[in-house]
Design a protein around this motif. Structure first.
Motif, PDB file in Angstrom:
ATOM      1  N   GLN A  13      10.677  32.343  13.096  1.00 44.75           N
ATOM      2  CA  GLN A  13       9.579  31.315  12.379  1.00 44.75           C
ATOM      3  C   GLN A  13       9.742  30.523  13.749  1.00 44.75           C
ATOM      4  N   ILE A  14       8.534  30.015  14.534  1.00 46.65           N
ATOM      5  CA  ILE A  14       8.708  28.367  14.993  1.00 46.65           C
ATOM      6  C   ILE A  14       8.255  27.762  15.364  1.00 46.65           C
ATOM      7  N   LEU A  15       9.029  26.617  15.396  1.00 48.51           N
ATOM      8  CA  LEU A  15       8.167  24.935  15.271  1.00 48.51           C
ATOM      9  C   LEU A  15       7.949  25.159  16.793  1.00 48.51           C
ATOM     10  N   GLY A  16       6.230  24.810  16.351  1.00 52.01           N
ATOM     11  CA  GLY A  16       5.582  23.920  17.555  1.00 52.01           C
ATOM     12  C   GLY A  16       4.478  22.789  17.065  1.00 52.01           C
ATOM     13  N   ALA A  17       3.799  22.189  17.847  1.00 60.01           N
ATOM     14  CA  ALA A  17       2.979  21.227  17.311  1.00 60.01           C
ATOM     15  C   ALA A  17       1.673  21.993  18.222  1.00 60.01           C
ATOM     16  N   CYS A  18       0.122  21.290  17.637  1.00 58.21           N
ATOM     17  CA  CYS A  18      -0.850  21.604  18.325  1.00 58.21           C
ATOM     18  C   CYS A  18      -1.209  20.699  18.972  1.00 58.21           C
ATOM     19  N   PRO A  19      -0.806  21.275  20.809  1.00 59.67           N
ATOM     20  CA  PRO A  19      -1.478  20.413  21.603  1.00 59.67           C
ATOM     21  C   PRO A  19      -2.969  20.164  21.861  1.00 59.67           C
ATOM     22  N   HIS A  20      -4.179  20.139  21.062  1.00 55.17           N
ATOM     23  CA  HIS A  20      -5.083  19.666  20.912  1.00 55.17           C
ATOM     24  C   HIS A  20      -5.574  18.515  21.021  1.00 55.17           C
ATOM     25  N   LEU A 444       2.353  28.338  23.020  1.00 60.31           N
ATOM     26  CA  LEU A 444       2.898  28.871  22.355  1.00 60.31           C
ATOM     27  C   LEU A 444       4.709  29.515  23.556  1.00 60.31           C
ATOM     28  N   GLU A 445       3.993  29.168  24.633  1.00 58.39           N
ATOM     29  CA  GLU A 445       4.856  29.936  25.624  1.00 58.39           C
ATOM     30  C   GLU A 445       6.010  28.648  26.465  1.00 58.39           C
ATOM     31  N   HIS A 446       5.699  27.125  26.041  1.00 62.64           N
ATOM     32  CA  HIS A 446       6.834  25.997  26.803  1.00 62.64           C
ATOM     33  C   HIS A 446       7.395  24.642  25.931  1.00 62.64           C
ATOM     34  N   PRO A 463       8.907  26.571  22.575  1.00 63.36           N
ATOM     35  CA  PRO A 463       8.377  27.820  23.063  1.00 63.36           C
ATOM     36  C   PRO A 463       8.781  28.882  22.191  1.00 63.36           C
ATOM     37  N   ALA A 464       7.587  29.773  21.395  1.00 63.75           N
ATOM     38  CA  ALA A 464       7.523  30.798  20.669  1.00 63.75           C
ATOM     39  C   ALA A 464       7.402  32.169  21.447  1.00 63.75           C
TER      40      ALA A 464
END
Length: 693
Positions: A13-20, A444-446, A463-464
């Motif tokens: 499980q990878i932490l990220g952020a919504c880019p929109h 999801l890729e950067h 990046p996931a």
């Protein structure tokens, strides 16, 4: 929770952020199995996201693995706009692009224009390496105005910055005015705080021309005409003054220009304001009574503005007037009182470190407004304008669909002598006109890092998954172009992770971002209880000396629309174009599940207006004005107020019933402050399209 780079055979499980482009800027949790992202959900550890996402972003894997995703560089082989391409290698694409841009730059680099906006709100993939590249070349500068320029300038001139309440304290408010926002659709996590306040006895009032999903859930809906929000605010001020629902101590100590504003407001009795707004005077009196009660009862009153209300000629002044209201009643004394339009001014973003304006080396390139790109692409070289635009590099945007007066935009993009490069995920309306389409990575890729404009948490995106196909991050594409063009400055070698660290410098602990995906900024609970506004005077500036020095009115006032409702007999209907609930600007339009839910392009029209035109529900209608025409399906509904139609957007033009979208009708007129677009300042007529046409 595994926070290392994903392993092909691992479950992680990878932490990220919504880019929109949304105030909520959610913290994401992506589940990856065998190198494939199988689920995107809200991070339950992030207080604002609290484990929930909007419908759009919860489908993010569907977007990432979309069968129409562009995964190899493409070169145009047919006429511009026809969408005919062949695959080429990165080496061939970058070599040709670099050669053509170099030749144009040798003549005049200002003939090259970057065009980007909020396809990603990321500080790294948005404007870091790209800005370095274009600054080093000395290309034209893009004035990025298309969403929030008028409102942002209105806040700057009144409060001193894009600052306001902390969003979580709306949960404690006793009166909430939701002004120009369909929060259920466009600010879901604020709506959670608002409904908590409602359960605790708060009154919710929605001010919006459209009876949105949010308006239906509020205690009251004030359906004013588009572009009349400033008049409503002045009418409220009149009643607050007349009934002495004021905090005189706060006004005396923490405001500038009160006597002058008071004199102006007293010229706006409810009858005058109501006539302009198209509502009953009693609605203004009742609203003022509700709002003014806060001054005597000390029950906190809060205003949540959003950007819909500033997309008209007088949008900047309207935001100024609304931003003045909390100071009249002393609402800033409470942490649950005041106003919030944007919190982005609270973020200590190190923009100079990211964008490197020093690479301009003293040059001052011309500025071109992204909202007038239709006119500017068709403008010949001249001493006043400079060179004709010879090359466009488009990333994080889809201007053929989202820019106003899109017939002119498409005409400009169709120029045979215009060299166009588009970095994209899909073959959008804009990509159809490209000479080259370069495949970009999704969120999801950067790597990326994010600020927000609806809360005060910085976020990090890891990046996931590995990039699909031959897709590359925006940053890498501009690094490689820089190398091909002989730009050897060390800053072009910075890695994406290094750029993420540079975004906040020492102001935000990067270790915290790595560990939990977000870091909360140390902002005060009640920022202006003792004044201390970030204005030149340190006060809430009802009068702006900065505007006066520019020859403008230092006091805010109601500024009528360019196209005032009922002013043109040929076009008797005002039109606004709020986003369709399942789309975000032109993003997600091609995600099958969301497109199926949304159905097709719709125009909401009130039963009275429909009957007068013999329009039945589900008829195909022609919406038109002097700028063009647009075919869509009619939805006869009281979501539209009489005299106003709602053209829900923003569909790609190629998906429209006649190859256009709602921006065929919007104008390139600009706002009073900030040079913003006026999408909701538009008059039209509507007729039935005969069967078989």
């Amino acid at each position: 929770m595994n926070q290392t780079s994903p392993q092909p055979s691992a479950l992680s499980q990878i932490l990220g952020a919504c880019p929109h482009d949304c105030p909520d800027t959610c913290s994401l949790l992506t589940t990856v199995q065998n190198g494939v992202a199988i689920k995107v959900q809200g991070n339950p550890a992030h207080p604002h996201t609290a484990g929930s996402l909007c419908t759009k972003v919860s489908r993010y894997t569907e977007r990432t693995y979309h069968p129409e995703r562009i995964l190899q560089p493409l070169k145009r082989v047919g006429p511009k706009g026809a969408g005919q391409f062949e695959t080429v290698s990165w080496d061939a694409a970058l070599g040709d692009i670099a050669a053509r841009l170099s030749a144009i730059a040798a003549r005049d680099p200002q003939a090259i224009l970057p065009y980007s906006y909020a396809g990603t709100m990321g500080l790294v993939q948005g404007e870091s390496m790209a800005a370095r590249f274009f600054n080093r070349l000395g290309t034209s500068h893009l004035e990025r105005t298309i969403c929030a320029a008028a409102g942002g300038e209105g806040l700057m001139q009144t409060l001193g910055g894009k600052v306001g309440m902390r969003v979580e304290f709306f949960a404690e408010s006793k009166l909430i005015l939701i002004w120009g926002s369909n929060s259920i659709s466009s600010n879901l996590h604020f709506w959670r705080y608002a409904t908590q306040a409602k359960r605790d006895g708060a009154k919710l009032i929605c001010i919006d021309p459209r009876q949105s999903e949010t308006a239906e859930k509020c205690h009251e809906h004030i359906a004013l005409l588009p572009g009349t929000d400033g008049a409503l605010a002045l009418g409220l001020m009149h009643e607050l003054i007349q009934n002495d629902w004021l905090d005189h101590d706060y006004l005396d100590r923490h405001t500038l220009g009160w006597e002058a504003l008071k004199e102006r407001a007293l010229q706006w009795p409810p009858e005058r304001a109501a006539a302009i707004c198209g509502i009953a005077p009693e609605q203004i009196r009742d609203l003022a009574k509700d709002y003014g009660a806060s001054a005597s009862s000390r029950a906190p009153a809060a205003i949540r503005m959003n950007y819909g209300l500033q997309r008209v000629h007088g949008g900047g002044n309207a935001v100024r007037l609304i931003a003045c209201l909390p100071a009249l009643i002393g609402a800033w004394r409470h942490r649950a009182g005041g106003v919030l339009l944007s919190s982005s001014g609270a973020f200590p973003v190190q923009r100079a470190a990211l964008q490197r304006p020093d690479l301009l080396a003293g040059r001052t390139p011309r500025t071109i407004n992204m909202s007038t790109i239709g006119n500017d692409l068709l403008r010949p070289a001249s001493p006043e304008f400079g060179p004709a635009i010879a090359a466009l590099v488009v990333y994080n945007s889809n201007p053929v669909a989202i820019a106003p007066e899109s017939a002119k935009v498409a005409q400009g993009f169709a120029r045979d002598d215009l060299f166009t490069v588009v970095l994209e995920h899909f073959q959008t309306d804009t990509a159809d006109y490209a000479d080259y389409i370069l495949p970009a990575t999704t969120q999801l890729e950067h790597w990326d890092t994010h600020s927000a404009y609806g809360h005060t948490d910085a976020l990090l995106n890891r990046p996931a998954i590995a990039p699909l196909g031959e897709a590359k991050p925006n940053t890498q594409i501009f690094r490689e172009l820089a190398a091909r063009m002989g730009l050897t400055e060390p800053c072009f070698a910075d890695s994406d992770e290094a750029l993420c660290r540079q975004a906040y410098g020492e102001a935000v602990d990067f270790a915290t971002l790595l560990a939990q995906g977000f870091a909360t900024l140390p902002t005060p609970d009640a920022p202006f209880v003792q004044g201390n506004f970030p204005t030149p005077s340190g006060k809430c500036e009802f009068f702006s000396q900065q505007l006066a020095a520019q020859g403008l009115d230092g006091l805010p006032d109601h500024v009528p629309n360019h196209e005032v409702a009922h002013s043109a007999s040929a076009y008797p209907l005002a039109m606004i174009s709020p986003p369709a609930r399942n789309f975000l600007n032109s993003s997600f339009v091609n995600v099958k599940s969301l497109q199926t839910t949304e159905g097709e392009p719709l125009l909401e029209i009130h039963p009275i207006d429909a009957a007068a035109r013999h329009i039945a529900d589900d008829d195909t209608v022609r919406v038109f004005n002097d700028r063009g025409h647009y075919h869509c399906r009619a939805r006869v509904s009281t979501r539209a107020r009489a005299g106003v139609v709602n053209g829900l957007g923003v569909w790609w033009r190629k998906l429209g019933l006649n190859g256009t979208n709602v921006n065929q009708l919007t104008s390139q007129n600009l706002t009073d402050l900030g040079h913003g677009p006026t999408f909701y300042d538009c008059l039209v007529e509507v007729t039935v399209v005969p069967a078989g046409v």
